[in-house]
Design an enzyme around this catalytic site. Sequence first.
Site, PDB file in Angstrom:
ATOM      1  N   LYS A  21       1.052  -1.278  -0.014  1.00 25.70           N
ATOM      2  CA  LYS A  21      -0.053  -0.241  -0.008  1.00 25.70           C
ATOM      3  C   LYS A  21       0.917   1.237   0.024  1.00 25.70           C
ATOM      4  O   LYS A  21       0.497   2.223  -0.813  1.00 25.70           O
ATOM      5  CB  LYS A  21      -0.995  -0.004   1.349  1.00 25.70           C
ATOM      6  N   LYS A  28      -0.358  11.366   4.911  1.00 27.20           N
ATOM      7  CA  LYS A  28      -0.500  10.454   5.902  1.00 27.20           C
ATOM      8  C   LYS A  28       0.308   9.184   5.358  1.00 27.20           C
ATOM      9  O   LYS A  28       1.227   8.609   6.094  1.00 27.20           O
ATOM     10  CB  LYS A  28      -1.977   9.856   6.320  1.00 27.20           C
TER      11      LYS A  28
END
Length: 290
Positions: free
Chosen positions: A162, A237
């Site tokens: 990811k 993030k």
Amino acid sequence: MKIGFIGLGNMGAHMARNLAAAGHEVTGFDTVAPCPDGVARADTAADAAKGRDVVITMLPNGEILRAVADQVLPAMRPGALLLDCSTVDVASAREVAEQARAADVLAVDAPVSGGTGGADAGTLTFMAGGSDEGFAIARPLFDIMGQKAVHCGPSGAGQAAKICNNMILGITMIGTCEAFALADKLGLDRQKMFDVVSTSSGSSWSMNAYCPAPGVGPTSPADNDYRPGFAAELMLKDLRLSQQAAGMADADTPLGQAATALYERFVEQEDGEGRDFSAMLPRFETRGRG
Ligand code: NAD
């Protein structure tokens, strides 16, 4: 299956609702958010986990995941699966998997891409890390909540996939926006720029599927005044997680580092918060080299 679902926010509420609509018995817990249709409410995270076949977590960060794992693992039955779909740091994913193993519970980290639209429509992509046994249990749930699931390797591999993917995405979006801003200053028409680059070696998902220039290419957040889509602070993030992982693994990632610094400035000092991550283009438009 009997499923506990913890973290019923923008993503989790849709995912839990889709599981319940498919006929699973879903019990939910969130410190703030209400339960969606079809999901029964538990009073604590441990209550939501007790006696369930699978406990799914969809939480903001690794620290909260670790705290929730401390609460739910002692309540879970041996052989049950803890399926974390949050995006967290690789170290937290590995730590929770280790803790689960000690409690005789299976653990799979399976962060998603596809955003709230994908969560709502049940078309997410899952990137999973963990044992074959854990992945096999999760598979039918991935099929309900998403359209694709890739078993990437052992615990932490889902999170690794990811953040590597999103580091590439952050870098290519910045590159695409820089190039549009340069093209403007060179007098090159944006549509012509798209026509050339989208079919040439400069093409990427950022250019071809999510073009940051309004009115050019397929419809994207740029055509909706840069409302997200994928908010700049969420990109920040993920970029920070990539740099945290790079530090842990001693990997040289200069462009990932530069992308992190740019999104940090954009979000924290340049009103980028709440805007789509492709709003880097209007940011570059207004700037010179100084
Ligand atoms: P969110 O903030 O909307 O939801 C998180 C939920 O967790 C909130 O409802 C919050 O009340 C709850 N929560 C916090 N602490 C808790 C605790 N101790 N016990 C129980 N519940 C608790 O966030 P989101 O947009 O749903 O994202 C969830 C995760 O998915 C994040 O890790 C995010 O990075 C990732 N993600 C989000 C998107 C997106 O587009 N929103 C896309 C891909 C991945």
